[in-house]
Each structure stands twice: as structure tokens, then as C-alpha cells.
Design a protein around this motif. Structure first.
Motif, PDB file in Angstrom:
ATOM      1  N   ASP A  84       0.827  -1.205   0.000  1.00  0.00           N
ATOM      2  CA  ASP A  84       0.000   0.000   0.000  1.00  0.00           C
ATOM      3  C   ASP A  84       0.866   1.261   0.000  1.00  0.00           C
ATOM      4  OD1 ASP A  84       1.006  -0.540   2.504  1.00  0.00           O
ATOM      5  OD2 ASP A  84      -0.863  -0.110   3.594  1.00  0.00           O
ATOM      6  N   TRP A  85       1.954   1.201  -0.749  1.00  0.00           N
ATOM      7  CA  TRP A  85       2.891   2.332  -0.816  1.00  0.00           C
ATOM      8  C   TRP A  85       2.163   3.611  -1.206  1.00  0.00           C
ATOM      9  CZ3 TRP A  85       7.801   3.572   0.394  1.00  0.00           C
ATOM     10  CH2 TRP A  85       8.377   4.688  -0.222  1.00  0.00           C
ATOM     11  N   PRO A  86       2.285   4.692  -0.413  1.00  0.00           N
ATOM     12  CA  PRO A  86       1.629   5.955  -0.777  1.00  0.00           C
ATOM     13  C   PRO A  86       2.437   6.697  -1.834  1.00  0.00           C
ATOM     14  CG  PRO A  86       2.793   6.194   1.311  1.00  0.00           C
ATOM     15  CD  PRO A  86       2.956   4.756   0.907  1.00  0.00           C
ATOM     16  N   LEU A  87       1.773   7.191  -2.861  1.00  0.00           N
ATOM     17  CA  LEU A  87       2.437   7.928  -3.920  1.00  0.00           C
ATOM     18  C   LEU A  87       3.096   9.183  -3.349  1.00  0.00           C
ATOM     19  CD1 LEU A  87       3.023   8.430  -6.941  1.00  0.00           C
ATOM     20  CD2 LEU A  87       0.749   9.489  -7.089  1.00  0.00           C
ATOM     21  N   VAL A  88       4.392   9.325  -3.570  1.00  0.00           N
ATOM     22  CA  VAL A  88       5.147  10.483  -3.084  1.00  0.00           C
ATOM     23  C   VAL A  88       5.087  11.577  -4.143  1.00  0.00           C
ATOM     24  CG1 VAL A  88       7.405  11.348  -2.393  1.00  0.00           C
ATOM     25  CG2 VAL A  88       6.670   9.045  -1.701  1.00  0.00           C
ATOM     26  N   THR A  89       4.638  12.769  -3.748  1.00  0.00           N
ATOM     27  CA  THR A  89       4.500  13.883  -4.693  1.00  0.00           C
ATOM     28  C   THR A  89       5.479  14.991  -4.336  1.00  0.00           C
ATOM     29  OG1 THR A  89       2.173  13.403  -5.125  1.00  0.00           O
ATOM     30  CG2 THR A  89       2.932  15.637  -5.602  1.00  0.00           C
ATOM     31  N   TRP A  90       6.259  15.416  -5.333  1.00  0.00           N
ATOM     32  CA  TRP A  90       7.215  16.514  -5.187  1.00  0.00           C
ATOM     33  C   TRP A  90       6.624  17.768  -5.822  1.00  0.00           C
ATOM     34  CZ3 TRP A  90      12.002  15.510  -2.813  1.00  0.00           C
ATOM     35  CH2 TRP A  90      12.277  14.152  -2.573  1.00  0.00           C
ATOM     36  N   THR A  91       6.779  18.885  -5.147  1.00  0.00           N
ATOM     37  CA  THR A  91       6.235  20.135  -5.654  1.00  0.00           C
ATOM     38  C   THR A  91       7.241  20.826  -6.570  1.00  0.00           C
ATOM     39  OG1 THR A  91       7.130  21.489  -3.853  1.00  0.00           O
ATOM     40  CG2 THR A  91       4.966  20.434  -3.499  1.00  0.00           C
ATOM     41  N   GLU A  92       6.761  21.840  -7.289  1.00  0.00           N
ATOM     42  CA  GLU A  92       7.626  22.608  -8.170  1.00  0.00           C
ATOM     43  C   GLU A  92       8.732  23.291  -7.381  1.00  0.00           C
ATOM     44  OE1 GLU A  92       7.009  26.036 -11.621  1.00  0.00           O
ATOM     45  OE2 GLU A  92       5.317  24.804 -10.982  1.00  0.00           O
ATOM     46  N   GLU A  93       8.414  23.817  -6.214  1.00  0.00           N
ATOM     47  CA  GLU A  93       9.410  24.478  -5.372  1.00  0.00           C
ATOM     48  C   GLU A  93      10.465  23.481  -4.899  1.00  0.00           C
ATOM     49  OE1 GLU A  93      11.615  27.182  -3.383  1.00  0.00           O
ATOM     50  OE2 GLU A  93       9.966  27.590  -4.775  1.00  0.00           O
ATOM     51  N   GLU A  94      10.038  22.288  -4.510  1.00  0.00           N
ATOM     52  CA  GLU A  94      10.997  21.271  -4.059  1.00  0.00           C
ATOM     53  C   GLU A  94      11.926  20.853  -5.185  1.00  0.00           C
ATOM     54  OE1 GLU A  94       8.382  19.060  -0.562  1.00  0.00           O
ATOM     55  OE2 GLU A  94       8.060  18.536  -2.676  1.00  0.00           O
ATOM     56  N   ARG A  95      11.417  20.781  -6.414  1.00  0.00           N
ATOM     57  CA  ARG A  95      12.255  20.375  -7.534  1.00  0.00           C
ATOM     58  C   ARG A  95      13.248  21.462  -7.938  1.00  0.00           C
ATOM     59  NH1 ARG A  95      14.163  17.082  -7.395  1.00  0.00           N
ATOM     60  NH2 ARG A  95      14.727  16.835  -9.588  1.00  0.00           N
ATOM     61  N   ARG A  96      12.940  22.715  -7.595  1.00  0.00           N
ATOM     62  CA  ARG A  96      13.898  23.782  -7.910  1.00  0.00           C
ATOM     63  C   ARG A  96      15.213  23.589  -7.159  1.00  0.00           C
ATOM     64  NH1 ARG A  96       9.328  27.452  -7.363  1.00  0.00           N
ATOM     65  NH2 ARG A  96       8.554  28.010  -9.452  1.00  0.00           N
ATOM     66  N   LYS A  97      15.169  22.844  -6.073  1.00  0.00           N
ATOM     67  CA  LYS A  97      16.388  22.588  -5.290  1.00  0.00           C
ATOM     68  C   LYS A  97      17.336  21.646  -6.012  1.00  0.00           C
ATOM     69  CE  LYS A  97      13.777  23.183  -0.994  1.00  0.00           C
ATOM     70  NZ  LYS A  97      13.262  22.513   0.230  1.00  0.00           N
ATOM     71  N   GLY A  98      16.840  20.955  -7.037  1.00  0.00           N
ATOM     72  CA  GLY A  98      17.701  20.091  -7.828  1.00  0.00           C
ATOM     73  C   GLY A  98      17.929  18.737  -7.192  1.00  0.00           C
ATOM     74  N   GLN A  99      19.167  18.265  -7.306  1.00  0.00           N
ATOM     75  CA  GLN A  99      19.494  16.924  -6.814  1.00  0.00           C
ATOM     76  C   GLN A  99      19.592  16.910  -5.288  1.00  0.00           C
ATOM     77  OE1 GLN A  99      19.243  14.935  -9.270  1.00  0.00           O
ATOM     78  NE2 GLN A  99      19.308  16.604 -10.755  1.00  0.00           N
ATOM     79  N   ALA A 100      19.635  15.703  -4.736  1.00  0.00           N
ATOM     80  CA  ALA A 100      19.801  15.576  -3.285  1.00  0.00           C
ATOM     81  C   ALA A 100      21.115  16.212  -2.862  1.00  0.00           C
ATOM     82  CB  ALA A 100      19.764  14.097  -2.881  1.00  0.00           C
ATOM     83  N   TRP A 101      22.167  15.901  -3.617  1.00  0.00           N
ATOM     84  CA  TRP A 101      23.454  16.573  -3.467  1.00  0.00           C
ATOM     85  C   TRP A 101      24.267  16.383  -4.731  1.00  0.00           C
ATOM     86  CZ3 TRP A 101      26.836  12.601  -3.950  1.00  0.00           C
ATOM     87  CH2 TRP A 101      26.531  11.379  -3.365  1.00  0.00           C
ATOM     88  N   GLY A 102      25.289  17.205  -4.857  1.00  0.00           N
ATOM     89  CA  GLY A 102      26.042  17.261  -6.106  1.00  0.00           C
ATOM     90  C   GLY A 102      25.742  18.572  -6.793  1.00  0.00           C
ATOM     91  N   LEU A 103      26.100  18.675  -8.054  1.00  0.00           N
ATOM     92  CA  LEU A 103      25.864  19.908  -8.786  1.00  0.00           C
ATOM     93  C   LEU A 103      24.388  20.107  -9.076  1.00  0.00           C
ATOM     94  CD1 LEU A 103      28.789  19.700 -11.383  1.00  0.00           C
ATOM     95  CD2 LEU A 103      28.729  21.001  -9.252  1.00  0.00           C
ATOM     96  N   LYS A 104      23.997  21.329  -9.385  1.00  0.00           N
ATOM     97  CA  LYS A 104      22.638  21.630  -9.792  1.00  0.00           C
ATOM     98  C   LYS A 104      22.318  20.921 -11.116  1.00  0.00           C
ATOM     99  CE  LYS A 104      21.081  24.514  -6.629  1.00  0.00           C
ATOM    100  NZ  LYS A 104      19.850  24.232  -5.852  1.00  0.00           N
ATOM    101  N   THR A 105      21.043  20.667 -11.342  1.00  0.00           N
ATOM    102  CA  THR A 105      20.623  20.054 -12.593  1.00  0.00           C
ATOM    103  C   THR A 105      20.988  20.971 -13.759  1.00  0.00           C
ATOM    104  OG1 THR A 105      18.777  19.019 -11.445  1.00  0.00           O
ATOM    105  CG2 THR A 105      18.681  19.067 -13.843  1.00  0.00           C
ATOM    106  N   ILE A 106      21.659  20.423 -14.775  1.00  0.00           N
ATOM    107  CA  ILE A 106      22.094  21.256 -15.893  1.00  0.00           C
ATOM    108  C   ILE A 106      20.976  21.351 -16.933  1.00  0.00           C
ATOM    109  CG2 ILE A 106      24.518  20.713 -15.503  1.00  0.00           C
ATOM    110  CD1 ILE A 106      24.391  18.789 -17.829  1.00  0.00           C
ATOM    111  N   GLU A 107      21.046  22.384 -17.754  1.00  0.00           N
ATOM    112  CA  GLU A 107      19.963  22.692 -18.685  1.00  0.00           C
ATOM    113  C   GLU A 107      19.717  21.563 -19.680  1.00  0.00           C
ATOM    114  OE1 GLU A 107      16.838  24.883 -20.364  1.00  0.00           O
ATOM    115  OE2 GLU A 107      17.932  25.130 -18.469  1.00  0.00           O
ATOM    116  N   SER A 108      20.775  20.913 -20.168  1.00  0.00           N
ATOM    117  CA  SER A 108      20.603  19.881 -21.187  1.00  0.00           C
ATOM    118  C   SER A 108      19.795  18.693 -20.681  1.00  0.00           C
ATOM    119  CB  SER A 108      21.966  19.398 -21.689  1.00  0.00           C
ATOM    120  OG  SER A 108      22.698  18.765 -20.639  1.00  0.00           O
ATOM    121  N   PHE A 109      19.755  18.505 -19.369  1.00  0.00           N
ATOM    122  CA  PHE A 109      18.984  17.396 -18.812  1.00  0.00           C
ATOM    123  C   PHE A 109      17.499  17.574 -19.103  1.00  0.00           C
ATOM    124  CE2 PHE A 109      17.205  14.767 -15.337  1.00  0.00           C
ATOM    125  CZ  PHE A 109      17.896  13.601 -15.576  1.00  0.00           C
ATOM    126  N   HIS A 110      17.068  18.810 -19.289  1.00  0.00           N
ATOM    127  CA  HIS A 110      15.665  19.103 -19.588  1.00  0.00           C
ATOM    128  C   HIS A 110      15.395  19.271 -21.081  1.00  0.00           C
ATOM    129  CE1 HIS A 110      14.780  19.493 -15.383  1.00  0.00           C
ATOM    130  NE2 HIS A 110      15.654  20.471 -15.220  1.00  0.00           N
TER     131      HIS A 110
END
Length: 317
Positions: free
Chosen positions: A282-308
Motif C-alpha cells: 500500500d505504498w503511498p504515492l510520493v509527490t514533489w512540488t515545483e518548489e521542491e524540484r527547484r532545489k535540484g538533486q539531493a546533493w552534487g551539482l545543480k541540474t544542468i539545462e541539457s537534462f531538460h
């Protein structure tokens, strides 16, 4: 209500298109460490050392890079027939073919975005020749003595014009279970991760910013350890493989990763998600918000433009 997991057993294999078959083949064999199992016409059938089937990846020469076919193995002949019946009842017509070595009848259809999907049951278990026979009888093939030595095909990430519609197709018609998603401030679903197994994800859809349909973001191979990914980065700079980003750790799904481009232009991920399983029925679906995704990866460099923006084939202008 999600369908019960079970009719789709796992992601079987993926057919990648490449405009430079020879160079792509060197990448997959010498850098990743896959084994050539068969050749037919302009297609080469390769396997990782721990996948049990005839092939994990098909490389096919073509004018443009991209993905042609993604194959899902069912859990039985009856399961195959059930899913075909549900597909056709939902308006997703297809056709039967038997055009791959080591595989029986495939039912070929498409998702709402136009990506080709094939369902099959009959599959030939790999029997290693003497020179590739493993010391341990419970693994299909000896570990390669070259390249990264990736263990198995892990997942595929499709670019989609409508993420929600494509994810619903896997959920409601094929029986996948969504585990995580990105919901933008306007309510639109920009990414969704789904599983057919107790892995946290097998299939991913992320929004194609170009508005195109039917493109590929990446396919991913699992490594034994995180250290294998660090070694992969060293091997890449020694052999001229282009590193797009990484090694970093994703926040979504917590995968440790490295993204590279193979010579044909397709994005390949090396990942180490082996410790993260979704065992709760009964795993609950985990939802990430737009603001949370702006933070990028858990750690490491920020998400680069080409990834999108980078996908295959290239978006039409």
C-alpha cells in the motif's frame, strides 16, 4: 484503484536506434561491458552479464537516434492474453509478431505518446558458451573483464507530451504502480515513476519541454556498487565518452547516478539503486512540488539545462 501487480513481470529489453552503429557498439561492449549475443541485418543483440534472457539491448542502425521498441515480459501466457485483451478494450490496438531471436510471440502496441511497446511471455534462458561460463551456477554469465561491467538493464525514461496520460496507461491498462511524481503549481504532472516489481521504478515519463511526442530521455543500467559509477566516470574521461552530469544523487528515488551520451546521441544512465525497494503493498504515492524540484538533486551539482532539453531523436524545429 490500481490493478494488482503481477501480469507484467519486468522490463525485458530496449531497442535503441543509432546513426553510428559501429561506434555505438564499441561503447556498449568496451565501455559498458555488454556481450554481443547475435547479429541480424542492421541489428546487434547484446546482453548484460546478469540478465537471464537472450538480449538486454538491441542496437539498430538508423538515420536518427532514439528508441524503437521497449519490451515487457509477462508473468505467464495467460497474463499476456489478459493484458492484450485489456489493451484492445481500452482502444490500444496492436499486432502479433515473432521477429526477435530468443523471444516468442510479441504483441506490439504503443503508449498514448506513440512509443512502441511489446509484450511477450515465451523467452529463451541464456546458456553461456564455455568461455563465458560463470563459476557460480546461479548467475547466467561470467562477469566481464572489460569496461564498467554493468549488471543489468534497470529502467527506461520516456519523454512525453502528456505525462499523466502515459503514466495512466501503464497504471490502469498494464498494471504498473506509481511510486513518485512531480506536480507543478498549475496542477500538471511533469514526471511520474512507476514499477512493475518491488524495485522503486521500472518505467518513467518526464515532460518533453519541446512539446514533441515519442522521444527518449534515457535508458539506465544498474551497477553493483557506487564505486563502479566512480570508475565509470574515470573510464569515460580516459576513453572520450561524453559525461553530461554526475556523479550525483537524485532526490527522487535516491539513485546515485552518472549520465553519459553514447556515440549515436542517446543518453545512458549508470545508476546504483539496488538497495532501494518498495515492499509495502500500500505504498503511498510520493509527490514533489515545483518548489521542491527547484532545489535540484539531493546533493552534487545543480541540474544542468541539457537534462531538460536533450532527447532523442532531436526535436523538430
Amino acid at each position: 484503484m490500481n490493478l494488482p501487480l503481477g501480469d507484467i513481470a519486468h522490463l525485458g529489453h530496449v531497442e535503441l536506434l543509432t546513426p553510428d552503429l559501429d561506434a555505438s557498439l564499441v561503447f556498449f561492449t568496451d565501455y559498458l561491458g555488454l556481450t554481443v549475443n547475435e547479429r541480424r541485418g542492421s541489428s546487434v543483440y547484446l546482453r548484460t552479464w546478469d540478465d537471464y534472457e537472450h538480449h538486454s539491448v538491441i542496437l539498430t542502425g538508423d538515420d536518427l537516434p532514439g528508441v524503437r521498441r521497449t519490451a515487457l515480459r509477462t508473468s505467464s501466457e495467460d497474463a499476456l492474453r489478459r493484458r492484450v485483451k485489456e489493451l484492445e478494450a481500452a482502444g490500444h490496438q496492436g499486432y502479433w509478431t515473432e521477429d526477435e531471436p530468443g523471444i516468442g510471440k510479441l504483441y506490439v502496441t504503443t503508449d498514448p505518446d506513440g512509443h512502441e511497446l511489446a509484450l511477450y511471455w515465451e523467452s529463451e534462458f541464456y546458456q553461456a558458451p564455455e568461455e563465458l561460463r560463470p563459476a557460480l551456477k546461479n548467475q547466467p554469465q561470467a562477469k566481464p573483464n572489460r569496461g564498467v561491467g554493468v549488471r543489468r538493464l534497470d529502467h527506461i525514461n520516456f519523454l512525453g507530451a502528456d505525462v499523466a496520460a502515459n503514466a495512466d496507461f501503464h497504471d490502469q491498462v498494464l498494471g504498473a504502480r506509481p511510486t513518485e511524481q512531480i506536480r507543478l503549481d498549475n496542477g500538471r504532472i511533469a514526471g511520474k515513476w512507476l514499477t512493475y516489481t518491488d524495485k522503486s521504478y521500472d518505467v518513467v515519463y518526464t515532460e518533453d519541454w519541446t512539446g514533441s511526442a515519442g522521444r527518449l530521455h534515457h535508458i539506465a543500467f544498474a551497477t553493483d556498487t557506487r564505486e563502479d559509477i566512480l570508475r565509470a566516470a574515470d573510464l569515460a574521461i580516459d576513453t572520450g565518452v561524453f559525461i553530461e552530469t554526475g556523479p550525483h544523487k537524485h532526490a527522487i528515488q535516491q539513485t546515485f547516478f552518472l549520465y553519459v551520451y553514447e556515440p549515436g546521441g542517446n543518453r545512458i544512465e549508470l545508476c546504483n539503486p539496488l538497495t532501494r525497494l518498495v515492499l509495502a503493498p500500500d505504498w503511498p504515492l510520493v509527490t514533489w512540488t515545483e518548489e521542491e524540484r527547484r532545489k535540484g538533486q539531493a546533493w552534487g551539482l545543480k541540474t544542468i539545462e541539457s537534462f531538460h532539453t536533450h532527447g532523442t531523436p532531436p526535436a523538430r524545429s
